[in-house]
Design a protein around this motif. Sequence first.
Motif, PDB file in Angstrom:
ATOM      1  N   VAL A 192       0.843  -1.193   0.000  1.00 34.31           N
ATOM      2  CA  VAL A 192       0.000   0.000   0.000  1.00 34.31           C
ATOM      3  C   VAL A 192       0.882   1.248   0.000  1.00 34.31           C
ATOM      4  CG1 VAL A 192      -1.686   1.311   1.362  1.00 34.31           C
ATOM      5  CG2 VAL A 192      -1.972  -1.156   1.045  1.00 34.31           C
ATOM      6  N   ARG A 193       1.973   1.196   0.787  1.00 39.50           N
ATOM      7  CA  ARG A 193       2.896   2.347   0.815  1.00 39.50           C
ATOM      8  C   ARG A 193       3.536   2.556  -0.561  1.00 39.50           C
ATOM      9  NH1 ARG A 193       4.990   3.972   6.324  1.00 39.50           N
ATOM     10  NH2 ARG A 193       3.219   3.347   7.600  1.00 39.50           N
ATOM     11  N   ALA A 194       3.900   1.448  -1.198  1.00 42.18           N
ATOM     12  CA  ALA A 194       4.517   1.555  -2.525  1.00 42.18           C
ATOM     13  C   ALA A 194       3.511   2.122  -3.523  1.00 42.18           C
ATOM     14  CB  ALA A 194       5.004   0.181  -2.981  1.00 42.18           C
ATOM     15  N   PHE A 195       2.259   1.685  -3.380  1.00 43.98           N
ATOM     16  CA  PHE A 195       1.195   2.200  -4.252  1.00 43.98           C
ATOM     17  C   PHE A 195       1.089   3.723  -4.101  1.00 43.98           C
ATOM     18  CE2 PHE A 195      -3.211   3.669  -4.388  1.00 43.98           C
ATOM     19  CZ  PHE A 195      -3.581   3.346  -5.683  1.00 43.98           C
ATOM     20  N   VAL A 196       1.087   4.199  -2.859  1.00 45.96           N
ATOM     21  CA  VAL A 196       0.972   5.638  -2.592  1.00 45.96           C
ATOM     22  C   VAL A 196       2.148   6.376  -3.234  1.00 45.96           C
ATOM     23  CG1 VAL A 196       1.032   7.394  -0.768  1.00 45.96           C
ATOM     24  CG2 VAL A 196      -0.350   5.337  -0.471  1.00 45.96           C
ATOM     25  N   GLN A 197       3.322   5.831  -3.038  1.00 45.92           N
ATOM     26  CA  GLN A 197       4.527   6.476  -3.571  1.00 45.92           C
ATOM     27  C   GLN A 197       4.485   6.512  -5.102  1.00 45.92           C
ATOM     28  OE1 GLN A 197       8.027   5.749  -1.512  1.00 45.92           O
ATOM     29  NE2 GLN A 197       9.213   7.042  -2.878  1.00 45.92           N
ATOM     30  N   ASP A 198       3.991   5.404  -5.676  1.00 42.98           N
ATOM     31  CA  ASP A 198       3.911   5.294  -7.119  1.00 42.98           C
ATOM     32  C   ASP A 198       2.937   6.329  -7.698  1.00 42.98           C
ATOM     33  OD1 ASP A 198       4.324   4.111  -9.587  1.00 42.98           O
ATOM     34  OD2 ASP A 198       2.516   2.881  -9.380  1.00 42.98           O
ATOM     35  N   VAL A 199       1.779   6.447  -7.052  1.00 41.61           N
ATOM     36  CA  VAL A 199       0.736   7.334  -7.561  1.00 41.61           C
ATOM     37  C   VAL A 199       1.112   8.806  -7.388  1.00 41.61           C
ATOM     38  CG1 VAL A 199      -1.630   8.125  -7.118  1.00 41.61           C
ATOM     39  CG2 VAL A 199      -1.155   5.694  -7.309  1.00 41.61           C
ATOM     40  N   PHE A 200       1.681   9.141  -6.229  1.00 45.23           N
ATOM     41  CA  PHE A 200       1.923  10.559  -5.931  1.00 45.23           C
ATOM     42  C   PHE A 200       3.380  10.985  -6.102  1.00 45.23           C
ATOM     43  CE2 PHE A 200      -1.885   9.319  -3.649  1.00 45.23           C
ATOM     44  CZ  PHE A 200      -2.766  10.260  -4.136  1.00 45.23           C
TER      45      PHE A 200
END
Length: 590
Positions: free
Chosen positions: A336-344
Amino acid sequence: MSTDRSPIVGIDLGTTYCAIAHYDGGKVRFFTNPLGQELTPSVIAWDRRSQGMVVGRQARDILATRPEDAAALFKREMGRDTTLTIGDRSFTPVELSAWMLDALRADAERALKCAVTRCVVTVPAYFNEAQRFATKRAAETAGFTVERVLNEPTAAAIAYGLHGAAPAGDTASGDTASGTAPTDDEKRFLVFDLGGGTFDVCVMELFEGMLEVRGVAGESRLGGEDFTEALVKFALEDRDFDQIAREQPDDLALVRKRAEVVKRTLSRWPRAELLLPEGLGSDVVPVSREAFERATASLRERMVGPCRAALRSAGLKPDDIDEILLVGGATRMPGVRAFVQDVFGKAPLEGPDPDRVVAHGAAIQAALCDDDAGVRDLVVTDVASHSLGVEVTREIAGKRHVGFFSPIIHRNTVIPTSKVEVYQTVHDGQRAIDLEVYEGEARRVQDNHRLGVVEITDLPRRAAGSDFSVRFTYDLNGILEVEARLSGVDRVFRQIFHREGKILQGDELIRAQDRIRGLKADPKGRPRYRDALTRADLLWRELPAAQRPILDLAIDAFESSLGDSDTAQMESRYEALNQLCDQLGGKDRW
Ligand code: AMP
């Protein structure tokens, strides 16, 4: 505000866990349950041994082995006219939440050694009116006076100390929010909240000490529990899941309990093992973090839409966000953290424990309601999470059509607020108006949530087109006052809306079914035309208020052409609508 001087507590009434805290002498202090824990599972159960109801950890253990004797995830049902059963008894979601709140109050009273009757209670930003009101009612049923119903992301931002006047670094439980949060004068934040059962995204702005919510979006049925369930399905991949659910519910409950542990282990370690119960062959299922992430990719994909919608309603792009705050235990998952970093394109802030951050902020807000000197510098406003408005008729191509939604308070308007809109009567000598009040983002009222009606009667006979004004006043607790008056007439028609939501029944159900049938039998029903209208309708919901009228015109023009036999016009308006949607919505992901 009430004159009662008992301490005000902050409560996070979570889908899977609850917490209660209090701001005292410059510190946030968490109250513990009788087991000494600060997080109490949101589960209520019937204990056959003691022949009584139990709450929290004990209830969760019963849920795992005898689910028929327990109720969980009832926050998801708040605001709905439904019941959950425990044994042979039925309870409303409000009653179950009241039960939880009563247990939390007892924890606070045990520690404070005095009566605790006032609270600030948090709700997901995505909750609609009915859900907020249900939460308030639950707290009142538990004997609280509710000083504020606070959005969870707002509470989180307060806890992170984003306002700079932060008492947030000091907590009696050892959490720390100090240091990393910026204190500059103007910042934009995104609160990414993945709890047990809800997902919320909220864009906030800090400007000259004011903390304002600029855009919210979310999904009320997506959370950490879905990741656990995906892991259960992964572990039972080679077997008939439905059959196990039917014939071996105890074994399935054990798999769920173990999957929860494995999920948490995978947040810290790259691999773990899930031991299946004896009834399922005692197999050991190895689970790597990669495999878990593959099995849950579709869940993360469902987070893209709300991120995008929250940014769009704030009129921002991912790059415009200065900081990202994580809230909710499920944000501990590296995927989930990687997803956030990827998106933003940036790493989230390190802050308070994501499980406790909401109660922490609620406790500070409680101190604010109590005018505590330590937090006086902070001003908090909020936004309307849904547009509020009335039903109007519209003239399209010379014909009058009913059922259009006219928002008066647009979604994301800073609240508290009071707005007036002027409308015109339709008929000569019109003596009455039924002012239907709705909440939602759809262009047509039938797709929105009806709050009720204001009946305006005994009007003096006037020509069609006479002005009457409608004032909507909306407060921080989600209470809406509607006032209508005909120009030059003294009488004011007033109504307060805060009723509970309901499921479709009777006439409403028949109307909804008719609508669906109508869609299916659409005479203009070329799929691409239908798709264009659906796309436009969805885009309209996401657009800021200022851009909606231009899309309205294009949709109306296209819709009116559908009734004609002029296919060239139909086609050119279809093209025009599509082009406008591309322009307003963008073809790319953001
Ligand atoms: P909340 O309602 O915010 O307390 O979120 C609870 C959710 O967070 C539950 O679904 C938990 O399983 C999940 N959760 C808590 N800790 C962890 C962790 N270390 N790793 C993964 N999920 C977690």
